[in-house]
Design a protein around this motif. Structure first.
Motif, mmCIF file in Angstrom:
data_model
loop_
_atom_site.group_PDB
_atom_site.id
_atom_site.type_symbol
_atom_site.label_atom_id
_atom_site.label_comp_id
_atom_site.label_asym_id
_atom_site.label_seq_id
_atom_site.Cartn_x
_atom_site.Cartn_y
_atom_site.Cartn_z
ATOM 1 N N GLY A 128 0.858 -1.147 -0.039
ATOM 2 C CA GLY A 128 0.098 -0.021 0.016
ATOM 3 C C GLY A 128 0.898 1.354 0.061
ATOM 4 O O GLY A 128 1.743 1.261 -0.865
ATOM 5 N N ASP A 129 0.576 2.103 1.151
ATOM 6 C CA ASP A 129 1.389 3.430 1.180
ATOM 7 C C ASP A 129 2.535 3.189 1.957
ATOM 8 O O ASP A 129 3.236 4.177 2.363
ATOM 9 C CB ASP A 129 0.552 4.540 1.115
ATOM 10 N N VAL A 130 2.867 2.150 2.573
ATOM 11 C CA VAL A 130 3.939 1.879 3.446
ATOM 12 C C VAL A 130 5.162 1.210 2.818
ATOM 13 O O VAL A 130 4.991 0.264 2.195
ATOM 14 C CB VAL A 130 3.436 1.075 4.618
ATOM 15 N N GLU A 131 6.246 1.857 3.189
ATOM 16 C CA GLU A 131 7.503 1.037 2.700
ATOM 17 C C GLU A 131 8.196 0.628 4.006
ATOM 18 O O GLU A 131 8.404 1.438 4.959
ATOM 19 C CB GLU A 131 8.302 2.230 1.889
ATOM 20 N N LEU A 132 8.891 -0.335 3.560
ATOM 21 C CA LEU A 132 9.829 -1.278 4.670
ATOM 22 C C LEU A 132 11.218 -0.783 4.067
ATOM 23 O O LEU A 132 11.770 -1.428 2.794
ATOM 24 C CB LEU A 132 9.656 -2.687 4.570
ATOM 25 N N ASP A 133 12.061 -0.029 4.623
ATOM 26 C CA ASP A 133 13.199 0.226 4.199
ATOM 27 C C ASP A 133 14.397 -0.666 4.959
ATOM 28 O O ASP A 133 14.685 -0.537 6.183
ATOM 29 C CB ASP A 133 13.669 1.782 4.711
ATOM 30 N N ALA A 134 14.852 -1.599 4.376
ATOM 31 C CA ALA A 134 15.569 -2.515 4.963
ATOM 32 C C ALA A 134 16.956 -2.554 5.239
ATOM 33 O O ALA A 134 17.594 -2.732 6.229
ATOM 34 C CB ALA A 134 15.806 -3.832 3.771
ATOM 35 N N ASN A 135 17.571 -1.168 4.665
ATOM 36 C CA ASN A 135 18.947 -0.784 4.849
ATOM 37 C C ASN A 135 18.803 0.028 6.448
ATOM 38 O O ASN A 135 19.761 -0.033 7.056
ATOM 39 C CB ASN A 135 19.365 0.066 3.811
ATOM 40 N N ARG A 136 17.764 0.767 6.736
ATOM 41 C CA ARG A 136 17.619 1.713 7.986
ATOM 42 C C ARG A 136 16.765 0.965 8.975
ATOM 43 O O ARG A 136 16.687 1.331 9.880
ATOM 44 C CB ARG A 136 17.142 3.094 7.504
ATOM 45 N N ARG A 137 16.019 -0.327 8.422
ATOM 46 C CA ARG A 137 15.229 -0.994 9.227
ATOM 47 C C ARG A 137 14.215 -0.192 9.932
ATOM 48 O O ARG A 137 13.789 -0.165 11.309
ATOM 49 C CB ARG A 137 16.107 -1.623 10.610
ATOM 50 N N VAL A 138 13.439 0.579 8.958
ATOM 51 C CA VAL A 138 12.364 1.564 9.216
ATOM 52 C C VAL A 138 11.285 1.144 8.455
ATOM 53 O O VAL A 138 11.449 0.777 7.347
ATOM 54 C CB VAL A 138 12.828 2.899 9.473
ATOM 55 N N LEU A 139 9.947 1.507 8.927
ATOM 56 C CA LEU A 139 8.720 1.537 8.250
ATOM 57 C C LEU A 139 8.431 3.041 7.974
ATOM 58 O O LEU A 139 8.657 3.903 8.775
ATOM 59 C CB LEU A 139 7.619 0.995 8.797
ATOM 60 N N THR A 140 8.246 3.424 6.686
ATOM 61 C CA THR A 140 7.984 4.691 6.388
ATOM 62 C C THR A 140 6.549 4.847 5.658
ATOM 63 O O THR A 140 6.065 3.819 4.802
ATOM 64 C CB THR A 140 8.980 5.628 5.333
ATOM 65 N N ARG A 141 5.694 6.185 5.922
ATOM 66 C CA ARG A 141 4.741 6.426 5.194
ATOM 67 C C ARG A 141 4.625 7.996 5.185
ATOM 68 O O ARG A 141 4.516 8.406 6.374
ATOM 69 C CB ARG A 141 3.571 5.711 5.900
ATOM 70 N N ALA A 142 4.305 8.557 3.954
ATOM 71 C CA ALA A 142 4.040 9.803 3.886
ATOM 72 C C ALA A 142 5.252 10.668 4.659
ATOM 73 O O ALA A 142 4.590 11.555 5.452
ATOM 74 C CB ALA A 142 2.535 10.335 4.525
ATOM 75 N N GLY A 143 6.172 10.556 4.803
ATOM 76 C CA GLY A 143 7.309 11.306 5.405
ATOM 77 C C GLY A 143 7.696 10.767 6.926
ATOM 78 O O GLY A 143 8.603 11.235 7.424
ATOM 79 N N ALA A 144 6.648 10.235 7.460
ATOM 80 C CA ALA A 144 6.940 9.833 8.880
ATOM 81 C C ALA A 144 7.727 8.366 8.744
ATOM 82 O O ALA A 144 7.453 7.552 7.735
ATOM 83 C CB ALA A 144 5.434 9.746 9.663
#
Ligand code: CA
Length: 223
Positions: A128-144
């Motif tokens: 959906g609109d959530v991305e999993l950034d494997a490099n930084r180990r974060v979930l991101t959505r709309a800049g948060a």
């Protein structure tokens, strides 16, 4: 990172390998092009450092062979040949970056790290609109973004890799805690709870982890 170093100048190869090892990376070294072709296809490397002029098959041939056999491994070419046509030939053959000899070790290191970052970013997972950034180990959505612990990351990655499919409790337990885990199986439920809280923090209303009673969990996206 796991690196493949293809360089026939023994002294230079030793200096590079030592420097990279001191930085905490694992380095496999080859001196010959034919060995490099095999090695690069047999194992998974994060980045390959490939010298252009080798005693047998040259770097360009090695690179072309890797690419023709489907390898997408990021490749940094080393060369004394800095003329534009040669650089273009290298890039056309599938090199991701170029470094002319002589170079500073620091620059080599920075370029390898950049190549690795780029390849990991391309592999970022999305639901959906959530991305999993494997490099930084974060979930991101709309800049948060929210930071994940190692376990949360391993768990959510399995779900992201199979969006829309049911992941069984046993699969998740085995994938995240290991097949020899002998604690409470409901540890999965506890961590799913943590992940749901993180989705809430991100106000990710179009993504949800659904419980499939008696089976497991499914990451679902809604429009
Ligand atoms: Ca050489």
């Amino acid at each position: 990172m796991k690196l493949l170093l293809v360089e026939d100048e023994t002294r230079l190869a030793r200096v590079i390998a030592r420097g990279l090892t001191e930085e905490g990376h694992t380095v496999d070294a080859c001196e010959r092009g034919t060995d490099a072709i095999e090695q690069g296809l047999a194992l998974d490397y994060d980045v390959a450092i490939l010298d252009w002029s080798l005693p047998d098959a040259d770097g360009l041939t090695v690179l072309r062979t890797w690419r023709s056999r489907g390898s997408t491994m990021p490749v940094l070419m080393l060369t004394a040949r800095s003329s534009v046509p040669e650089r273009v030939a290298g890039l056309r053959a599938g090199a991701d970056d170029y470094l002319g000899k002589p170079f500073d070790f620091e620059e080599l290191l920075a370029r390898i790290e950049a190549l690795h970052r780029r390849s990991v970013t391309i592999g970022a997972l999305r639901a959906g609109d959530v991305e999993l950034d494997a490099n930084r180990r974060v979930l991101t959505r709309a800049g948060a973004e929210v930071l994940l612990t190692a376990r949360e990351f391993a768990l959510v990655r399995m779900l992201f890799e199979r969006v829309g499919d049911v992941c069984t409790r046993t699969e998740l337990l085995g994938g995240v805690w290991g097949s020899s885990f002998d604690g409470e199986p409901n540890v999965v439920d506890v961590y799913i709870g943590y992940l749901r809280k993180k989705f809430t923090e991100l106000q990710a209303e179009r993504v949800a982890i659904t419980t499939i009673r008696g089976v497991g969990f499914r990451l679902e996206t809604r429009t």
